[in-house]
Design an enzyme around this catalytic site. Sequence first.
Site, PDB file in Angstrom:
ATOM      1  N   LYS A  58      38.288  28.232  43.594  1.00  0.00           N
ATOM      2  CA  LYS A  58      37.601  29.524  43.743  1.00  0.00           C
ATOM      3  C   LYS A  58      36.134  29.325  44.099  1.00  0.00           C
ATOM      4  O   LYS A  58      35.608  29.993  44.999  1.00  0.00           O
ATOM      5  CB  LYS A  58      37.727  30.336  42.458  1.00  0.00           C
ATOM      6  CG  LYS A  58      39.142  30.861  42.258  1.00  0.00           C
ATOM      7  CD  LYS A  58      39.270  31.585  40.933  1.00  0.00           C
ATOM      8  CE  LYS A  58      40.700  32.049  40.725  1.00  0.00           C
ATOM      9  NZ  LYS A  58      40.942  32.504  39.356  1.00  0.00           N
ATOM     10  N   VAL A 109      39.559  35.158  44.722  1.00  0.00           N
ATOM     11  CA  VAL A 109      38.574  34.943  43.660  1.00  0.00           C
ATOM     12  C   VAL A 109      38.439  36.230  42.858  1.00  0.00           C
ATOM     13  O   VAL A 109      38.115  37.276  43.413  1.00  0.00           O
ATOM     14  CB  VAL A 109      37.189  34.566  44.265  1.00  0.00           C
ATOM     15  CG1 VAL A 109      36.181  34.316  43.147  1.00  0.00           C
ATOM     16  CG2 VAL A 109      37.305  33.354  45.171  1.00  0.00           C
ATOM     17  N   LEU A 115      38.446  42.148  41.799  1.00  0.00           N
ATOM     18  CA  LEU A 115      36.990  42.360  41.814  1.00  0.00           C
ATOM     19  C   LEU A 115      36.421  42.123  43.209  1.00  0.00           C
ATOM     20  O   LEU A 115      36.819  41.172  43.889  1.00  0.00           O
ATOM     21  CB  LEU A 115      36.306  41.399  40.830  1.00  0.00           C
ATOM     22  CG  LEU A 115      36.654  41.548  39.357  1.00  0.00           C
ATOM     23  CD1 LEU A 115      35.930  40.475  38.539  1.00  0.00           C
ATOM     24  CD2 LEU A 115      36.261  42.935  38.855  1.00  0.00           C
ATOM     25  N   ASP A 157      42.094  25.275  39.664  1.00  0.00           N
ATOM     26  CA  ASP A 157      42.104  26.650  40.165  1.00  0.00           C
ATOM     27  C   ASP A 157      40.673  27.190  40.286  1.00  0.00           C
ATOM     28  O   ASP A 157      40.312  27.818  41.278  1.00  0.00           O
ATOM     29  CB  ASP A 157      42.941  27.508  39.209  1.00  0.00           C
ATOM     30  CG  ASP A 157      43.243  28.862  39.808  1.00  0.00           C
ATOM     31  OD1 ASP A 157      43.762  28.884  40.943  1.00  0.00           O
ATOM     32  OD2 ASP A 157      42.921  29.879  39.174  1.00  0.00           O
ATOM     33  N   GLY A 161      51.544  36.257  31.621  1.00  0.00           N
ATOM     34  CA  GLY A 161      51.353  36.273  33.082  1.00  0.00           C
ATOM     35  C   GLY A 161      49.921  36.009  33.524  1.00  0.00           C
ATOM     36  O   GLY A 161      49.544  36.335  34.647  1.00  0.00           O
ATOM     37  N   THR A 173      52.490  34.702  48.083  1.00  0.00           N
ATOM     38  CA  THR A 173      53.128  33.520  47.512  1.00  0.00           C
ATOM     39  C   THR A 173      52.018  32.551  47.096  1.00  0.00           C
ATOM     40  O   THR A 173      50.838  32.838  47.272  1.00  0.00           O
ATOM     41  CB  THR A 173      53.993  32.798  48.561  1.00  0.00           C
ATOM     42  OG1 THR A 173      53.119  32.199  49.531  1.00  0.00           O
ATOM     43  CG2 THR A 173      54.939  33.760  49.269  1.00  0.00           C
TER      44      THR A 173
END
Length: 819
Positions: free
Chosen positions: A686, A613, A617, A682, A668, A559
């Site tokens: 990170k 992050v 990857l 955002d 998306g 979530t």
Amino acid sequence: MKVLKFGGTSVGSAQNIQKIIKIISSHKTQNKHYPQQIMVVSAFAKTTNLLIEAADLASSKNNKYLAVLEYIKDIHLTISSQFFDTESQQGITKYINAKLDALAQILNSISHINELSPKSKATILSYGEILSSYIITKALQAHQIDALHKDARELISTDNTYTGASVDFKRTNQQIINYFNTVTAKIVVVPGFIAAAANGDTTVLGRGGSDFTAAIIAAALNVEVLEIWTDVSGMFTANPKLVKQALPIERISYEEAMELSHFGAKVIYPPTIHPVLQKEIPIHIKNTLAPKEKGTLITKKGNGKNLPVKGITHIENVALITLEGSGMVGIPGFSKRLFETLSAEKINVKLITQASSEHSICIGIDESNANKAKEAVDTTFEFEILRKKIRPLLVENHLSIIAIVGDNMKSHQGISGKMFRTLGKNNINIRAIAQGASEKNISAVIATKDVKKALNSLHERFFKDINKRLNVFITGVGNVGEKLIEQIHQQQEYLITTLRINIRVVGLSNSRKMIFDEEGIALNAWKDSLHKGKEASLKKFFETVKTLNLRNSIFVDITANAKVANVYGNYLKNNIAVVACNKIACSADYKSYNRLKKLSLQYNTPFLFETNVGAGLPIIATLNNLIASGDEIVSIQAVLSGSLNFIFNNFTEQTNFYDVVKQAQQEGYTEPDPGIDLSGVDVARKILILARESGMQLDLEDIENQSFLTPKNLKAATVDDFYESLRADAAHFNQLLATANKKNCQLKYVAELSNGKAKVGLREIPKGHPFYNLKGKDNIVMFYTKRYPEQPMIIKGAGAGADVTASGLFADIINVANK
Ligand code: ADP
Ligand code: ASP
Ligand code: MG
């Protein structure tokens, strides 16, 4: 000649009796001696328990014993009505009725005198085997088998302890030899469990004692083999009813079998082994329901294979009694008096531990004896207790002993370490530990509620070719969650065959509904099941995960909800691993991030968040590995927003900014609120997480965020307002692009960390820079470290998208299995 013992479960129904007859008839022998087979039979399934219940009810003047008696009658009449034709049935029904009438009379008088003596109890218990052996003999005869019935009371002699009587072997062996020398029938049926005292009174051996009867006869006659026929295919590496992955043990030594049975593997009654061991008669455990299966062969040597642990067992209903106090130190005689007291009360000791400080002695006994032990021991030590030299006996109930057993454990180091680590990792508290000097067994006392988890996790740990089961609980089943479930579903078989990892999704929740299935939710129909689920609740979800108490439990948060992030601590404290896609926990204030990291360390429980992050990857894992190997981060430069990268790659002189952002959202690649991406928050989160994982104590406010948005964009209250402001301020964005283009530069949103400072912002990247050619939604991270000073270590690839994020989560789940 051989002795075959059929247990209660094998004689529980007419069909099973049919199976026994087949087994008996298929046995071809060259042996000319008679009998060729001796059949020892238990009472029909459940009967002995029902007899005990009836006796207890009657002795407490509870008339319900009559109903129990009716039930017992019903079991026997049903089986015989299904088995015999009407004619022979009459005689059998008469016999059953006569015996049960006699039993009813005994129970009736017990109910009158309101007391149950061991003598009456033994008589009552004997009815189970008396009835079953009679009916089975008749069944064999009805199949034209040359069978004879022999009452065990004429063969097995005991003392007059009545229940749990001790065998007088000298007399017993003589009686057995004398009798069987005269027999000319092919098969002799003997009731197990029952015996007689010297004066002729009926006695019974301990619970499960039919095995013992069979072993006594087998040893006395020195037969070729003793076969124990039961409802499982041999002695298993753990109780197959509790551990689905348990495997039958093909060969095992007498000693190992004895340890396993002593510690709860009731497939064989522990004293059984003694008589046959001396004569080296092999015991073969076989399955009546699947007679073709190999079963377990118990011999002197076992199989000699070097597996250190042969099996794992447990005993329930254990109480731990502890005598402690400074008055015990260095003074001889305390333990002697303690054990004498227990012995006088006929309390069997299952486990003993004493600290070398002699400050306390801890003893495991049957829970039913706990009160008696408390009273007796406190009386014995009344004087010392009064003078406060020792404390009154401490009693703890609801415990079990779990034991690992194997002849070869002594030549392997680290077995106990493995055992206790495995229990610890699964949050199983160990109350006491004992290891026999023979090192054939290591036992631990744990709470009964943890037994199933303990058996299963130890089983996985010690039996290598067993799959490790991961029990996954997922909350949040949006795009990424759906993909993850799809990937798990698709890979389930592959993981079992290649990595021996069996992933089961046991719990699923979205914001509305939640479902659980201990055996694993069927992943081809999870949507339907979830739709029909219970009302979702974070608290209940956690409580269910905790109560299910499954080994290798993993909570997966997919979530973006702060409330979910707030409960990670509860999971970690219960040794439930947390895999988070949700960035909130790791980018919230430093204190709460640090608390979770510490809990993970303290409880030795993984907390993994690789997808925070760069989606799938391996950025955080690489950073952790660099640091763990002693490297130091000098600086990090990165493009960490797949969304912003997508947006600036598609924003050209032919397109407009508003449309590109819309497209990114529709595909998306952005958060539900694209403002979070565009404002740089955002990306700031990170780089904050990377900074923290590099060892820096930073908070979000410490990250310099040079926004490229206009004040109007930043002020927008809703997502719609935000879009409108993007449209209105088109000129601002066109200007940013034109300036960059003029310098032959690309616009990239870059995060940087150096000298303990972090910043994020839109940068003009010149041709030739590793960031210049970054395509689509790719991310790139460059680590400059002490070991990579000039040429950085670079990780690059798709950094957004449901599929790659799900595979990152998947990797974290697999990593939990390997930790
Ligand atoms: P019977 O009625 O045939 O004497 P029991 O119920 O006494 O059968 O013993 C068989 C049962 O022992 C099995 O059904 C199984 O649940 C239990 N058991 C416990 N531990 C083990 C084990 N390690 N291997 C096999 N069976 C076990
Ligand atoms: N019927 C007895 C019991 O249930 C003996 C046996 O089955 O071995 O304990
Ligand atoms: Mg048994």
